[in-house]
Design a protein around this motif. Structure first.
Motif, PDB file in Angstrom:
ATOM      1  N   GLU A 263       0.835  -1.207   0.000  1.00  0.00           N
ATOM      2  CA  GLU A 263       0.000   0.000   0.000  1.00  0.00           C
ATOM      3  C   GLU A 263       0.868   1.255   0.000  1.00  0.00           C
ATOM      4  OE1 GLU A 263      -4.002  -1.455   2.304  1.00  0.00           O
ATOM      5  OE2 GLU A 263      -2.471  -0.455   3.505  1.00  0.00           O
TER       6      GLU A 263
ATOM      7  N   LEU B   8       0.559   4.695   1.516  1.00  0.00           N
ATOM      8  CA  LEU B   8      -0.232   5.388   2.524  1.00  0.00           C
ATOM      9  C   LEU B   8      -0.049   6.890   2.412  1.00  0.00           C
ATOM     10  CD1 LEU B   8       0.631   3.125   5.591  1.00  0.00           C
ATOM     11  CD2 LEU B   8      -1.373   2.965   4.079  1.00  0.00           C
TER      12      LEU B   8
ATOM     13  N   HIS C  49      -5.273   4.903   2.717  1.00  0.00           N
ATOM     14  CA  HIS C  49      -4.796   4.290   1.475  1.00  0.00           C
ATOM     15  C   HIS C  49      -5.926   4.454   0.465  1.00  0.00           C
ATOM     16  CE1 HIS C  49      -3.143   1.585  -1.457  1.00  0.00           C
ATOM     17  NE2 HIS C  49      -4.205   0.805  -1.379  1.00  0.00           N
TER      18      HIS C  49
END
Length: 149
Positions: A100, A102, A128
């Motif tokens: 991910e 972020l 996210h």
């Protein structure tokens, strides 16, 4: 120098953080998190996730990077050599997973002056793709120079 309470409520520019598998594994080892989903893709998949899951306190890695803007802001007036960490709380919306990207935005939520110092509380929203992952509330106790007088 004293802490500038006029900065209370200010939100700082968001930072981005790319979550990597090895970073999650290293953090899990450091905090002695032993769940296999922090280390093995198969264990994370059994729980319904596409990649490794971060330990619950991993958000601190991201939030501290975002909170650095407050410490670096000369208008706030925090001397980091005079800081003691007082409190940290996490609200988890969904696990952070490897892969991910972020985004973390920090707001200087409250500055409460008291005696020769101040309690500085920040709130960092970690997302996210605009979906919430973790909210980190951190409080620092900052001793002001007036404490030395």
């Amino acid at each position: 120098m004293s802490i500038n309470t006029a900065r209370e409520g200010h939100t700082y520019p968001a930072i981005t953080y790319q979550v990597g598998r090895e970073g999650l594994r290293e953090f899990a080892r450091a905090v002695k998190a032993q769940h296999p989903a922090h280390f093995e893709l198969e264990a994370a998949a059994e729980l319904g996730y596409e990649d490794l899951i971060a330990p619950p306190t991993f958000g601190v890695v991201v939030s501290q990077r975002a909170e650095a803007a407050i410490i670096a802001d000369p208008e706030v007036g925090i001397d980091f050599s005079r800081v003691v960490h007082a409190d940290e709380r996490f609200v988890h919306h969904r696990p952070i997973t490897a892969g991910e990207t972020l985004t973390a935005a920090t707001t200087l939520q409250r500055i409460r002056t008291m005696g020769s110092g101040a309690m500085v509380t920040t709130v960092t929203e970690i997302t996210h793709d605009d979906a919430p992952r973790t909210t980190v509330t951190s409080t620092l106790l900052v001793r002001t120079e007036e404490a030395d007088a």
